[in-house]
Design a protein around this motif. Structure first.
Motif, PDB file in Angstrom:
ATOM      1  N   ASP A 196       0.813  -1.356  -0.043  1.00 55.69           N
ATOM      2  CA  ASP A 196       0.131   0.025   0.112  1.00 55.69           C
ATOM      3  C   ASP A 196       0.820   1.148  -0.131  1.00 55.69           C
ATOM      4  N   ALA A 197       1.445   1.769  -1.241  1.00 54.61           N
ATOM      5  CA  ALA A 197       2.368   2.676  -1.275  1.00 54.61           C
ATOM      6  C   ALA A 197       1.769   3.808  -2.370  1.00 54.61           C
ATOM      7  N   ARG A 198       2.393   4.978  -2.121  1.00 57.22           N
ATOM      8  CA  ARG A 198       2.194   6.208  -3.116  1.00 57.22           C
ATOM      9  C   ARG A 198       2.998   6.919  -3.297  1.00 57.22           C
ATOM     10  N   LEU A 199       3.127   7.515  -4.417  1.00 55.08           N
ATOM     11  CA  LEU A 199       4.238   8.879  -4.613  1.00 55.08           C
ATOM     12  C   LEU A 199       3.135  10.043  -4.397  1.00 55.08           C
ATOM     13  N   ILE A 200       3.543  11.068  -3.623  1.00 53.48           N
ATOM     14  CA  ILE A 200       2.749  12.245  -3.498  1.00 53.48           C
ATOM     15  C   ILE A 200       3.726  13.592  -4.187  1.00 53.48           C
ATOM     16  N   PRO A 201       3.460  13.748  -5.612  1.00 53.48           N
ATOM     17  CA  PRO A 201       4.112  14.538  -6.249  1.00 53.48           C
ATOM     18  C   PRO A 201       4.263  16.048  -5.386  1.00 53.48           C
ATOM     19  N   CYS A 202       5.595  16.580  -5.443  1.00 51.38           N
ATOM     20  CA  CYS A 202       5.791  17.842  -4.759  1.00 51.38           C
ATOM     21  C   CYS A 202       6.826  18.961  -5.653  1.00 51.38           C
ATOM     22  N   SER A 203       6.726  20.085  -5.189  1.00 55.30           N
ATOM     23  CA  SER A 203       7.697  20.937  -5.879  1.00 55.30           C
ATOM     24  C   SER A 203       8.347  21.488  -4.410  1.00 55.30           C
ATOM     25  N   LEU A 204       9.765  21.585  -4.599  1.00 57.56           N
ATOM     26  CA  LEU A 204      10.658  22.039  -3.395  1.00 57.56           C
ATOM     27  C   LEU A 204      10.274  23.475  -3.159  1.00 57.56           C
ATOM     28  N   SER A 205       9.806  24.001  -3.925  1.00 60.83           N
ATOM     29  CA  SER A 205       9.174  25.522  -3.843  1.00 60.83           C
ATOM     30  C   SER A 205       7.982  25.804  -4.114  1.00 60.83           C
ATOM     31  N   GLY A 206       7.254  26.827  -3.505  1.00 60.57           N
ATOM     32  CA  GLY A 206       5.895  27.311  -4.048  1.00 60.57           C
ATOM     33  C   GLY A 206       5.951  28.074  -4.990  1.00 60.57           C
ATOM     34  N   LYS A 207       7.335  28.714  -5.398  1.00 58.88           N
ATOM     35  CA  LYS A 207       7.326  29.674  -6.715  1.00 58.88           C
ATOM     36  C   LYS A 207       8.069  28.813  -7.753  1.00 58.88           C
ATOM     37  N   SER A 208       7.593  29.187  -8.911  1.00 58.36           N
ATOM     38  CA  SER A 208       8.478  28.437 -10.193  1.00 58.36           C
ATOM     39  C   SER A 208       9.762  29.152 -10.286  1.00 58.36           C
ATOM     40  N   ASN A 209       9.949  30.373 -10.236  1.00 53.43           N
ATOM     41  CA  ASN A 209      11.254  31.209 -10.646  1.00 53.43           C
ATOM     42  C   ASN A 209      12.206  31.362  -9.361  1.00 53.43           C
ATOM     43  N   THR A 210      11.911  30.765  -8.141  1.00 56.51           N
ATOM     44  CA  THR A 210      12.931  30.883  -6.948  1.00 56.51           C
ATOM     45  C   THR A 210      12.666  29.993  -6.192  1.00 56.51           C
ATOM     46  N   ASN A 211      13.536  29.817  -5.287  1.00 54.89           N
ATOM     47  CA  ASN A 211      13.367  28.840  -4.008  1.00 54.89           C
ATOM     48  C   ASN A 211      12.883  29.393  -2.704  1.00 54.89           C
ATOM     49  N   ASP A 212      11.578  29.363  -2.462  1.00 51.99           N
ATOM     50  CA  ASP A 212      11.031  29.743  -1.212  1.00 51.99           C
ATOM     51  C   ASP A 212      11.348  28.852  -0.094  1.00 51.99           C
ATOM     52  N   PHE A 213      11.960  27.647  -0.109  1.00 47.84           N
ATOM     53  CA  PHE A 213      12.391  26.922   0.820  1.00 47.84           C
ATOM     54  C   PHE A 213      11.341  26.286   1.446  1.00 47.84           C
ATOM     55  N   GLN A 214       9.983  26.231   0.783  1.00 44.10           N
ATOM     56  CA  GLN A 214       8.879  25.384   1.465  1.00 44.10           C
ATOM     57  C   GLN A 214       8.432  24.701   0.377  1.00 44.10           C
ATOM     58  N   PRO A 215       8.689  23.271   0.537  1.00 42.89           N
ATOM     59  CA  PRO A 215       7.878  22.485  -0.504  1.00 42.89           C
ATOM     60  C   PRO A 215       6.403  22.258  -0.237  1.00 42.89           C
ATOM     61  N   GLN A 216       5.894  22.027  -1.526  1.00 44.50           N
ATOM     62  CA  GLN A 216       4.438  22.013  -1.701  1.00 44.50           C
ATOM     63  C   GLN A 216       3.996  20.784  -2.300  1.00 44.50           C
ATOM     64  N   ILE A 217       2.707  20.394  -1.903  1.00 41.76           N
ATOM     65  CA  ILE A 217       2.081  19.257  -2.844  1.00 41.76           C
ATOM     66  C   ILE A 217       1.523  19.611  -3.943  1.00 41.76           C
ATOM     67  N   LEU A 218       1.720  18.996  -5.088  1.00 42.91           N
ATOM     68  CA  LEU A 218       1.282  19.318  -6.568  1.00 42.91           C
ATOM     69  C   LEU A 218       0.092  18.928  -6.768  1.00 42.91           C
ATOM     70  N   LYS A 219      -0.759  19.851  -7.435  1.00 41.20           N
ATOM     71  CA  LYS A 219      -2.207  19.427  -7.721  1.00 41.20           C
ATOM     72  C   LYS A 219      -2.339  19.443  -9.084  1.00 41.20           C
ATOM     73  N   GLY A 220      -3.456  18.793  -9.666  1.00 41.45           N
ATOM     74  CA  GLY A 220      -4.145  18.994 -11.011  1.00 41.45           C
ATOM     75  C   GLY A 220      -2.843  18.518 -12.074  1.00 41.45           C
ATOM     76  N   SER A 221      -2.813  19.468 -12.880  1.00 42.75           N
ATOM     77  CA  SER A 221      -1.996  19.130 -14.246  1.00 42.75           C
ATOM     78  C   SER A 221      -0.488  18.919 -13.755  1.00 42.75           C
ATOM     79  N   SER A 222       0.205  19.885 -12.885  1.00 42.11           N
ATOM     80  CA  SER A 222       1.489  19.594 -12.250  1.00 42.11           C
ATOM     81  C   SER A 222       1.633  18.183 -11.599  1.00 42.11           C
ATOM     82  N   LYS A 223       0.559  17.817 -10.905  1.00 44.18           N
ATOM     83  CA  LYS A 223       0.583  16.532 -10.425  1.00 44.18           C
ATOM     84  C   LYS A 223       0.693  15.431 -11.177  1.00 44.18           C
ATOM     85  N   GLU A 224      -0.255  15.323 -12.279  1.00 49.44           N
ATOM     86  CA  GLU A 224      -0.031  14.550 -13.489  1.00 49.44           C
ATOM     87  C   GLU A 224       1.343  14.501 -14.343  1.00 49.44           C
ATOM     88  N   ARG A 225       1.741  15.672 -14.367  1.00 49.10           N
ATOM     89  CA  ARG A 225       3.112  15.679 -15.382  1.00 49.10           C
ATOM     90  C   ARG A 225       4.046  15.057 -14.307  1.00 49.10           C
TER      91      ARG A 225
END
Length: 276
Positions: free
Chosen positions: A224-253
């Protein structure tokens, strides 16, 4: 200090144990190692782990000794004082959840850890009656999306010796997941809460989450395992040092990307990131 893991805390606080690779030191030592990148923070930064609901850390990596043996001892002391368990080499972390003893072992292939150390740590954990053994490995080639032959050999070896899950890190980018003898090998989790670069080119990362089922003291063969897609930053053009969980098309990608990276690894990744 609650800022950094704030957006992923809902996942970490609901699980029984969250384990991360802790790459750096908590020390005031000035004895900096002679290398390009060194990482350190004050002891109070341990609160980032505490407030983010991280219970176990791996210290077998290439930044643990950035400030010498003193930096390493300081780090361990602070983690211990704050109730964060750690593992590296022959030091095994144990946590008991709902009466089930879980062992965490950690090794760095960059520091030359080999099969005999892995074998003896797994043996020691079994002797202590651990029902679940989770192995962390620092390995592979930086910025490479596919595991090296060494990674694959070591990951499979750990499983064949009795590890129930293998988690990898060091490449700074995500790599595929393999299913081997009914167990998962996550070759690289990528960067997560990452302070080493103000704008990493590839911000894709993930949380690997697995539920283990134990009945009458026996680990069941239920996956019973899953991958939870995330980005290491809440902003695409910089690192805000705050990982966030991806949703929608970003998650699918990202799920699609992981499917590609895991091709030929005996695993199927479902739409929502579920592994089979």
């Amino acid at each position: 200090s609650s800022y950094f893991l704030k957006k992923v805390k809902p996942v970490f606080s609901r699980d029984d144990i969250a384990v991360v690779n802790f790459e750096g030191t908590l020390t005031e030592s000035g004895a900096r190692a002679n290398k390009k990148f060194t990482f350190k923070g004050p002891a109070k930064h341990v609160k980032i782990l505490k407030k983010g609901s991280v219970e176990v850390v791996n210290l077998a990596n290439n930044h643990t000794l950035d400030f010498g043996q003193q930096g390493f001892e300081d780090t361990k002391k602070t983690l211990k004082k704050n109730g964060v368990k750690y593992c590296y080499n022959s030091t095994i972390a144990y946590k008991t959840v709902k009466g089930v003893k879980v062992a965490f072992i950690g090794f760095s292939q960059l520091a030359g850890a080999g099969q005999s150390q892995v074998r003896s740590a797994i043996k020691a954990a079994k002797k202590k009656r651990a029902k679940i053994i989770i192995a962390s490995f620092h390995w592979g080639i930086e910025y490479d999306y596919y595991p090296s032959g060494n990674q694959r050999a070591m990951g499979r070896y750990a499983i064949s010796q009795g590890a129930d899950l293998v988690l990898g890190h060091h490449p700074h980018v995500i790599q595929g997941v393999e299913k081997y003898k009914g167990r998962y090998i996550v070759y690289s989790l990528g960067n997560f809460c990452f302070g080493g670069n103000v704008n990493p080119r590839d911000k894709d990362t993930m949380i690997f989450q697995q539920t283990f089922y134990v009945k009458n003291g026996k680990l069941l063969k239920k996956n019973d395992a899953r991958l939870i897609p995330c980005s290491l930053s809440g902003k695409s053009n910089t690192n805000d040092f705050q990982p966030q969980i991806l949703k929608g098309s970003s998650k699918e990608r990202l799920i699609k990307k992981m499917k590609g990276l895991s091709r030929g690894m005996n695993v199927s990744i479902g739409k929502g990131g579920r592994l089979k």
